[in-house]
Structure formats: structure tokens, C-alpha cells
Design a protein around this motif. Structure first.
Motif, PDB file in Angstrom:
ATOM      1  N   GLU A  38       9.930  32.603 -28.594  1.00  0.00           N
ATOM      2  CA  GLU A  38       9.603  34.025 -28.759  1.00  0.00           C
ATOM      3  C   GLU A  38      10.361  34.566 -29.970  1.00  0.00           C
ATOM      4  N   SER A  39       9.766  34.382 -31.132  1.00  0.00           N
ATOM      5  CA  SER A  39      10.403  34.737 -32.401  1.00  0.00           C
ATOM      6  C   SER A  39      10.738  36.217 -32.496  1.00  0.00           C
ATOM      7  N   GLU A  40       9.831  37.073 -32.024  1.00  0.00           N
ATOM      8  CA  GLU A  40      10.043  38.519 -32.122  1.00  0.00           C
ATOM      9  C   GLU A  40      11.273  38.948 -31.326  1.00  0.00           C
ATOM     10  N   LYS A  41      11.356  38.474 -30.071  1.00  0.00           N
ATOM     11  CA  LYS A  41      12.489  38.848 -29.212  1.00  0.00           C
ATOM     12  C   LYS A  41      13.807  38.345 -29.792  1.00  0.00           C
ATOM     13  N   HIS A 104      14.858  31.597 -25.476  1.00  0.00           N
ATOM     14  CA  HIS A 104      14.495  32.287 -26.701  1.00  0.00           C
ATOM     15  C   HIS A 104      15.583  33.243 -27.147  1.00  0.00           C
ATOM     16  N   ILE A 105      16.290  33.831 -26.199  1.00  0.00           N
ATOM     17  CA  ILE A 105      17.276  34.846 -26.533  1.00  0.00           C
ATOM     18  C   ILE A 105      18.676  34.256 -26.623  1.00  0.00           C
ATOM     19  N   VAL A 106      19.118  33.621 -25.560  1.00  0.00           N
ATOM     20  CA  VAL A 106      20.518  33.216 -25.484  1.00  0.00           C
ATOM     21  C   VAL A 106      20.904  32.219 -26.569  1.00  0.00           C
ATOM     22  N   PRO A 107      20.335  31.053 -26.651  1.00  0.00           N
ATOM     23  CA  PRO A 107      20.857  30.154 -27.682  1.00  0.00           C
ATOM     24  C   PRO A 107      20.404  30.492 -29.094  1.00  0.00           C
TER      25      PRO A 107
END
Length: 191
Positions: A38-41, A104-107
Motif C-alpha cells: 500500500e504505497s499511498e499509506k 505496509h506501514i510498520v516496516p
């Protein structure tokens, strides 16, 4: 207020520290494990972290009784070690990338993009550059991060392992030069 020279300098410094190209192997591996990224997030969260730390980071330092010059010297040390890591191909810092549900977010957003090196660099940059120019540099880097995240599969096939290795070493040398400049600016005048 806006300086093209400062914006270019900040953009290149952040690009070297964020090292989105050097992180491409990790991003490719995450894409293989979890499917699409999820590139946007990831881009939005990393941008929010960087801008927040740019404005609140100095207050946090004051809370702990640390001045910006000392933090800049500590940041220069981290940037120096990151540069050595990139040039020598040795792991100095442990990777905090873990496979969990928020891949998608954490790493990716934290710690790959907006990690300790980026946060330290942002505080260090405030000692030399205008805040508006730093924000423009952050935005330019976020656009580049988004493009790399979106096109990671295409980049993997085009660059190949050799191309990725060369880029990593070039940005490592740039980081070493930045670290030495930060040492000279923030440490040497005190002696």
C-alpha cells in the motif's frame, strides 16, 4: 525564504539517508511475502512522521536537556555509520523489519523510510537550513518514495543486483561526506 540551493541540498541529503533505492531489496521481499504494498499509506504515514518530528523533535530534545548541536553531532555519527554500512556491505544496525499484518506501514513507513537516521538528520538539518526548504525537500522525497514503492517490481527487473549495489555505494559515500560536514559545523567550532 525559499532557496533552490537549500532545497536541492536537503532533498539529496534526505534521499541518501532514507535510501529508498537501497531499501529496494527489503521492499521487494515484503511485496513477495504479502502481495501488493500500500504505497499511498506508507508514503503518507512516513511523511506525517517526518514533518511531526521536524517541528516537535527539538522540544523533545529540550525535555531531555539535549541541545541541537549535540544531537546534530550524534546524528552525524549515525549518518557516518549508515554510510559505512552502505559502502562496506556490513550490517551495523539491526533490521527492525518484522513480518506482521501491518506490513505496509510498520516496516516500510517506520523504520525503513522515517527511521532513526531520518529523524536525526531532520533535526541536524534544522541547524543549517530554513524550515520551509526542509519541508519542500521532504515532499520531494515522499514523491520519490511513492514512485519507488509503486514501481518496485519494474525497478527490480531493470536495475538488477549489480545496479542496486552500485547505487548503494554511491549514496554511502555521499552520507560519509554529509556526516563529516555535520561534525565540522557542530563540533569543531566549540574547540
Amino acid at each position: 525564504m525559499f532557496s533552490f540551493k537549500e532545497i536541492i541540498s536537503v532533498t539529496l541529503i534526505l534521499f541518501s539517508v532514507i535510501d529508498i533505492i537501497g531499501s529496494l531489496p527489503i521492499i521487494i521481499d515484503l511485496r513477495r511475502k504479502f502481495g501488493a504494498i500500500e504505497s499511498e499509506k506508507a508514503t503518507f504515514v512516513s511523511g506525517a512522521l517526518m514533518v511531526s518530528f521536524l517541528f516537535v523533535g527539538e522540544k523533545i530534545l529540550k525535555l531531555f536537556g539535549v541541545d541541537v548541536s549535540s544531537f546534530a553531532v550524534a546524528g552525524a555519527l549515525i549518518i557516518f555509520l549508515l554510510g559505512l554500512e552502505m559502502i562496506l556491505g556490513r550490517t551495523i544496525f539491526k533490521s527492525e523489519v518484522e513480518a506482521d499484518g501491518a506490513a505496509h506501514i510498520v516496516p516500510i513507513a517506520f523504520p525503513l523510510i522515517a527511521g532513526a537516521g531520518t529523524m536525526t538528520t531532520l533535526i541536524s538539518l534544522r541547524t543549517e537550513y530554513q524550515t520551509a526548504n526542509i519541508i519542500v525537500g521532504i515532499v520531494i522525497n515522499l514523491v520519490l518514495v511513492y514512485v519507488v514503492l509503486k514501481s518496485s517490481e519494474w525497478l527490480e527487473t531493470r536495475l538488477g543486483p549489480g545496479g542496486l549495489a552500485v547505487l548503494r555505494k554511491v549514496f554511502g559515500i555521499i552520507l560519509l561526506a554529509i556526516a563529516i560536514k555535520l561534525f565540522k559545523t557542530n563540533l569543531l567550532p566549540q574547540f
